[in-house]
Write a protein that holds these residues in place. Sequence first.
Motif, PDB file in Angstrom:
ATOM      1  N   TYR A  83      84.748  -7.611  -1.996  1.00 15.21           N
ATOM      2  CA  TYR A  83      84.201  -8.708  -2.805  1.00 15.21           C
ATOM      3  C   TYR A  83      85.293  -9.759  -2.931  1.00 15.21           C
ATOM      4  CZ  TYR A  83      81.169  -4.828  -4.086  1.00 15.21           C
ATOM      5  OH  TYR A  83      80.326  -3.739  -4.033  1.00 15.21           O
TER       6      TYR A  83
ATOM      7  N   ALA B 189      82.053   8.304  -6.701  1.00 19.77           N
ATOM      8  CA  ALA B 189      83.355   8.934  -6.474  1.00 19.77           C
ATOM      9  C   ALA B 189      84.474   8.366  -7.353  1.00 19.77           C
ATOM     10  CB  ALA B 189      83.732   8.798  -4.995  1.00 19.77           C
TER      11      ALA B 189
ATOM     12  N   PHE C  24      89.640   4.951 -11.913  1.00 18.96           N
ATOM     13  CA  PHE C  24      90.584   4.002 -11.304  1.00 18.96           C
ATOM     14  C   PHE C  24      90.012   2.595 -11.373  1.00 18.96           C
ATOM     15  CE2 PHE C  24      91.015   8.068  -9.048  1.00 18.96           C
ATOM     16  CZ  PHE C  24      92.371   8.309  -9.180  1.00 18.96           C
ATOM     17  N   LYS C  25      90.891   1.597 -11.231  1.00 19.49           N
ATOM     18  CA  LYS C  25      90.426   0.210 -11.078  1.00 19.49           C
ATOM     19  C   LYS C  25      90.083  -0.014  -9.615  1.00 19.49           C
ATOM     20  CE  LYS C  25      93.410  -2.006 -14.487  1.00 19.49           C
ATOM     21  NZ  LYS C  25      94.368  -3.105 -14.681  1.00 19.49           N
ATOM     22  N   ASN C  26      89.238  -0.976  -9.355  1.00 18.91           N
ATOM     23  CA  ASN C  26      89.011  -1.376  -7.973  1.00 18.91           C
ATOM     24  C   ASN C  26      90.228  -2.193  -7.529  1.00 18.91           C
ATOM     25  OD1 ASN C  26      86.497  -0.178  -7.616  1.00 18.91           O
ATOM     26  ND2 ASN C  26      85.400  -1.931  -8.465  1.00 18.91           N
TER      27      ASN C  26
ATOM     28  N   TYR D 189      91.175  -8.490 -15.339  1.00 20.08           N
ATOM     29  CA  TYR D 189      90.272  -7.408 -14.929  1.00 20.08           C
ATOM     30  C   TYR D 189      90.676  -6.127 -15.668  1.00 20.08           C
ATOM     31  CZ  TYR D 189      88.562  -3.746 -11.720  1.00 20.08           C
ATOM     32  OH  TYR D 189      87.995  -2.618 -11.162  1.00 20.08           O
ATOM     33  N   ARG D 190      89.836  -5.670 -16.583  1.00 17.76           N
ATOM     34  CA  ARG D 190      90.088  -4.511 -17.451  1.00 17.76           C
ATOM     35  C   ARG D 190      91.467  -4.631 -18.122  1.00 17.76           C
ATOM     36  NH1 ARG D 190      85.646  -4.092 -15.905  1.00 17.76           N
ATOM     37  NH2 ARG D 190      84.497  -2.214 -15.338  1.00 17.76           N
TER      38      ARG D 190
ATOM     39  N   GLY E 117      83.524  -4.503 -18.502  1.00 17.17           N
ATOM     40  CA  GLY E 117      82.712  -5.301 -17.590  1.00 17.17           C
ATOM     41  C   GLY E 117      81.769  -4.439 -16.792  1.00 17.17           C
ATOM     42  N   ALA E 118      80.670  -5.029 -16.404  1.00 16.64           N
ATOM     43  CA  ALA E 118      79.711  -4.347 -15.523  1.00 16.64           C
ATOM     44  C   ALA E 118      78.676  -5.349 -15.052  1.00 16.64           C
ATOM     45  CB  ALA E 118      79.011  -3.194 -16.245  1.00 16.64           C
TER      46      ALA E 118
ATOM     47  N   GLU F 260      85.578   8.089  -1.522  1.00 20.67           N
ATOM     48  CA  GLU F 260      84.540   8.803  -0.766  1.00 20.67           C
ATOM     49  C   GLU F 260      84.974   9.004   0.689  1.00 20.67           C
ATOM     50  OE1 GLU F 260      80.587   7.148  -1.052  1.00 20.67           O
ATOM     51  OE2 GLU F 260      79.846   8.467   0.543  1.00 20.67           O
TER      52      GLU F 260
ATOM     53  N   GLY G 280      85.604   3.446  -5.295  1.00 22.91           N
ATOM     54  CA  GLY G 280      84.679   4.559  -5.038  1.00 22.91           C
ATOM     55  C   GLY G 280      84.484   4.775  -3.542  1.00 22.91           C
TER      56      GLY G 280
ATOM     57  N   TYR H 242      73.982  -9.495  -9.446  1.00 21.20           N
ATOM     58  CA  TYR H 242      74.560  -8.245  -8.983  1.00 21.20           C
ATOM     59  C   TYR H 242      73.454  -7.422  -8.324  1.00 21.20           C
ATOM     60  CZ  TYR H 242      77.557  -4.129  -9.064  1.00 21.20           C
ATOM     61  OH  TYR H 242      78.320  -3.049  -8.708  1.00 21.20           O
TER      62      TYR H 242
ATOM     63  N   LYS I  87      84.186  12.905  -2.620  1.00 21.77           N
ATOM     64  CA  LYS I  87      82.934  12.799  -3.390  1.00 21.77           C
ATOM     65  C   LYS I  87      82.279  14.181  -3.520  1.00 21.77           C
ATOM     66  CE  LYS I  87      79.133   9.543  -3.808  1.00 21.77           C
ATOM     67  NZ  LYS I  87      78.527   8.361  -3.212  1.00 21.77           N
TER      68      LYS I  87
ATOM     69  N   ALA J 101      85.253   9.881 -18.151  1.00 19.09           N
ATOM     70  CA  ALA J 101      85.657   8.646 -18.843  1.00 19.09           C
ATOM     71  C   ALA J 101      85.262   7.430 -18.011  1.00 19.09           C
ATOM     72  CB  ALA J 101      87.154   8.662 -19.115  1.00 19.09           C
ATOM     73  N   GLY J 102      84.101   7.499 -17.373  1.00 21.02           N
ATOM     74  CA  GLY J 102      83.656   6.368 -16.541  1.00 21.02           C
ATOM     75  C   GLY J 102      84.581   6.214 -15.339  1.00 21.02           C
ATOM     76  N   SER J 103      84.734   4.987 -14.885  1.00 18.53           N
ATOM     77  CA  SER J 103      85.612   4.753 -13.728  1.00 18.53           C
ATOM     78  C   SER J 103      87.025   5.212 -14.064  1.00 18.53           C
ATOM     79  CB  SER J 103      85.675   3.258 -13.392  1.00 18.53           C
ATOM     80  OG  SER J 103      84.403   2.771 -13.109  1.00 18.53           O
TER      81      SER J 103
HETATM   82  N1  EPU Z   1      80.897   3.074  -3.493  1.00 19.16           N
HETATM   83  C1  EPU Z   1      80.909   4.045  -2.515  1.00 19.16           C
HETATM   84  N2  EPU Z   1      80.944   5.355  -2.913  1.00 19.16           N
HETATM   85  C2  EPU Z   1      80.962   5.727  -4.198  1.00 19.16           C
HETATM   86  C3  EPU Z   1      80.941   4.725  -5.186  1.00 19.16           C
HETATM   87  C4  EPU Z   1      80.922   3.399  -4.817  1.00 19.16           C
HETATM   88  O1  EPU Z   1      80.885   3.767  -1.339  1.00 19.16           O
HETATM   89  O2  EPU Z   1      81.001   6.936  -4.469  1.00 19.16           O
HETATM   90  C5  EPU Z   1      80.891   1.653  -3.070  1.00 19.16           C
HETATM   91  C6  EPU Z   1      79.579   1.110  -2.616  1.00 19.16           C
HETATM   92  O3  EPU Z   1      79.863   0.193  -1.587  1.00 19.16           O
HETATM   93  C7  EPU Z   1      79.049   0.357  -3.806  1.00 19.16           C
HETATM   94  C8  EPU Z   1      80.331  -0.181  -4.384  1.00 19.16           C
HETATM   95  O4  EPU Z   1      81.277   0.852  -4.169  1.00 19.16           O
HETATM   96  O5  EPU Z   1      78.176  -0.656  -3.430  1.00 19.16           O
HETATM   97  C9  EPU Z   1      80.280  -0.533  -5.843  1.00 19.16           C
HETATM   98  O6  EPU Z   1      79.870   0.593  -6.604  1.00 19.16           O
HETATM   99  P1  EPU Z   1      79.308   0.416  -8.086  1.00 19.16           P
HETATM  100  O7  EPU Z   1      78.284  -0.642  -8.123  1.00 19.16           O
HETATM  101  O8  EPU Z   1      78.927   1.766  -8.590  1.00 19.16           O
HETATM  102  O9  EPU Z   1      80.506  -0.170  -8.896  1.00 19.16           O
HETATM  103  P2  EPU Z   1      82.052   0.155  -8.931  1.00 19.16           P
HETATM  104  O10 EPU Z   1      82.789  -0.968  -8.310  1.00 19.16           O
HETATM  105  O11 EPU Z   1      82.331   1.522  -8.402  1.00 19.16           O
HETATM  106  C10 EPU Z   1      82.459  -1.113 -11.171  1.00 19.16           C
HETATM  107  C11 EPU Z   1      83.041  -0.837 -12.521  1.00 19.16           C
HETATM  108  C12 EPU Z   1      82.057  -0.053 -13.369  1.00 19.16           C
HETATM  109  C13 EPU Z   1      80.769  -0.849 -13.496  1.00 19.16           C
HETATM  110  C14 EPU Z   1      80.226  -1.107 -12.089  1.00 19.16           C
HETATM  111  C15 EPU Z   1      78.996  -1.969 -12.089  1.00 19.16           C
HETATM  112  C16 EPU Z   1      85.438  -0.729 -12.194  1.00 19.16           C
HETATM  113  C17 EPU Z   1      86.647   0.128 -12.157  1.00 19.16           C
HETATM  114  N3  EPU Z   1      84.278  -0.105 -12.386  1.00 19.16           N
HETATM  115  O12 EPU Z   1      82.312   0.141 -10.509  1.00 19.16           O
HETATM  116  O13 EPU Z   1      82.612   0.080 -14.653  1.00 19.16           O
HETATM  117  O14 EPU Z   1      79.812  -0.132 -14.260  1.00 19.16           O
HETATM  118  O15 EPU Z   1      81.227  -1.795 -11.300  1.00 19.16           O
HETATM  119  O16 EPU Z   1      79.334  -3.290 -12.349  1.00 19.16           O
HETATM  120  O17 EPU Z   1      85.551  -1.957 -12.066  1.00 19.16           O
HETATM  121  C18 EPU Z   1      84.004   1.535 -15.943  1.00 19.16           C
HETATM  122  O18 EPU Z   1      84.822   0.611 -15.976  1.00 19.16           O
HETATM  123  O19 EPU Z   1      84.219   2.643 -16.496  1.00 19.16           O
HETATM  124  C19 EPU Z   1      82.779   1.356 -15.205  1.00 19.16           C
HETATM  125  C20 EPU Z   1      81.885   2.343 -15.059  1.00 19.16           C
END
Ligand code: EPU
Length: 334
Positions: A259, A294, A236-238, A159-160, A124-125, A275, A271, A191, A280, A232-234
Motif C-alpha cells: 500500500y 497470521a 506486529f505493525k505493518n 501509525y499506531r 485504526g482500522a 503467512e 500478515g 477499504y 499461519k 491482543a489483535g495485531s
Molecule cells: N494478509 C495475508 N495473510 C494473513 C493476513 C493478511 O496475506 O494471514 C494480507 C492480505 O493481503 C490482506 C492484507 O494482508 O489483504 C491486509 O489484511 P487485513 O485487512 O486483515 O489487515 P492488516 O493489515 O493485517 C490492519 C490493522 C488491523 C486492522 C486492519 C483493517 C495493523 C497492525 N493492523 O491489519 O488492526 O483491523 O488493518 O484495517 O495495522 C490491530 O491493530 O490490532 C488491528 C487488528
Amino acid sequence: MHIQQNISLKPFNTFGIDVPAEYFTELEDIESLPELTAEQQPKHILGGGSNILLTQPLAGLVVHNKLKGISVAKEDDTNVWLKVQSGEVWHDVVLFAISNGWGGIENLALIPGTVGAAPMQNIGAYGVEAKNVIETVTCWHWEEKTFLTLNSSECSFGYRDSIFKHGLKDKAIITSVVFKLQKQPEYNTSYGAIQQELEHMGITELSVKAIANAVMNIRRSKLPDPAVIGNAGSFFKNPTISVASYSELQPSFPHIPSYPVNEATVKIPAGWLIEQCGWKGYRAGDTGVHAKQALVLVNYAHASGSDIWKLSGEIVDSVKKKFGIELEREVQVW
Ligand code: EPU
C-alpha cells in the motif's frame, strides 16, 4: 483509594496471561489522582488490557482505569464534540455515536480496549485512524501534578503511535478525549472489504450503522474473540519499506502486496509476510498463530507471556531471513 496486594492480572488482559501485580487499585474518579500521585511506586496504567503482553510479575502499582462518562461538550449545525472519559469501553462509544447517527468512528467498530488507548495507540482500522476525529486529549501529569490538554497536532500522531508512547510515556495518564463527529457523515467505504461486505449484506442506502455492521462482520470473520481465544489483535505493525527495497523484492516475490504511504515508501501487510514464512495456523503447546489472520498471535489456554514472546521472536527472525524486513511488535510488552 483501595490498594490490594498480589492480584492476578488474568482477568485484566485479553491474552489471558496469569501474572500477579504487586499492588492493584481502581481509578474511579479524577479527584483521586493527587492521592494516587503520592504513591511513590512505579505505576502501570491498565485500560482494557487488549494491547499488552505480560511477561513477568509486575512490581509496583497497577492502576485499572475505570473513569466513566460520555457527554456532548458542544455542537453546531454540522458537528458534535463528544467528551469521553478514558476508561469507557471504546466500542460503547462507537455504539453511542451510531445510535445518534453521528459519523467519524463507525469504521472503528469492535476495536477492543478503552478510550484511553485511542490516542495512545492512534487506533485504526478500515481506512480510518483515531487521529482523524480527535480534537483534544486531556491527561494528568504525574510529576507536574496538573492536567494538560493537548490538541491533535501536539499529540504527534503516527501509525499506531503518539506522544504518549514517547515524550509523555509513563509521565501522564490520559483522563479524557474530545472527539469531533459529523452530523452529516462522510462515509469511508474505500477499504476493499467494506464495499464487498455491504453488497453481501444487501445494503443499498449507506448509514453509519450499516458501515459499523459491515466492519463488525469482517472483524468477527477474521479476528479471534478474546473471550474465547486469548489474543491482543495485531501483534506486529505493518512494516514500511522504501520503494527501492520493494522493487528488489518483487522479482523473487511477484505477489507481494503493498500500500503506498508516500512517494518513497510503501507498507507491506505483516500478515502476508508471516503467512509466507509458513506460520499461519501454527500451534506449539498453547501458543499459536491465528489460522485466519497470521498477524494475530494467540494463547489457547495456559501459555505464558514468555512463550508468546519467544514465538514472536522466531517469527521476527524468519521474516527477516526470508524478506530482509524487520517486524516491529505492536503490543506493549510489560
Ligand atoms: N494478509 C495475508 N495473510 C494473513 C493476513 C493478511 O496475506 O494471514 C494480507 C492480505 O493481503 C490482506 C492484507 O494482508 O489483504 C491486509 O489484511 P487485513 O485487512 O486483515 O489487515 P492488516 O493489515 O493485517 C490492519 C490493522 C488491523 C486492522 C486492519 C483493517 C495493523 C497492525 N493492523 O491489519 O488492526 O483491523 O488493518 O484495517 O495495522 C490491530 O491493530 O490490532 C488491528 C487488528
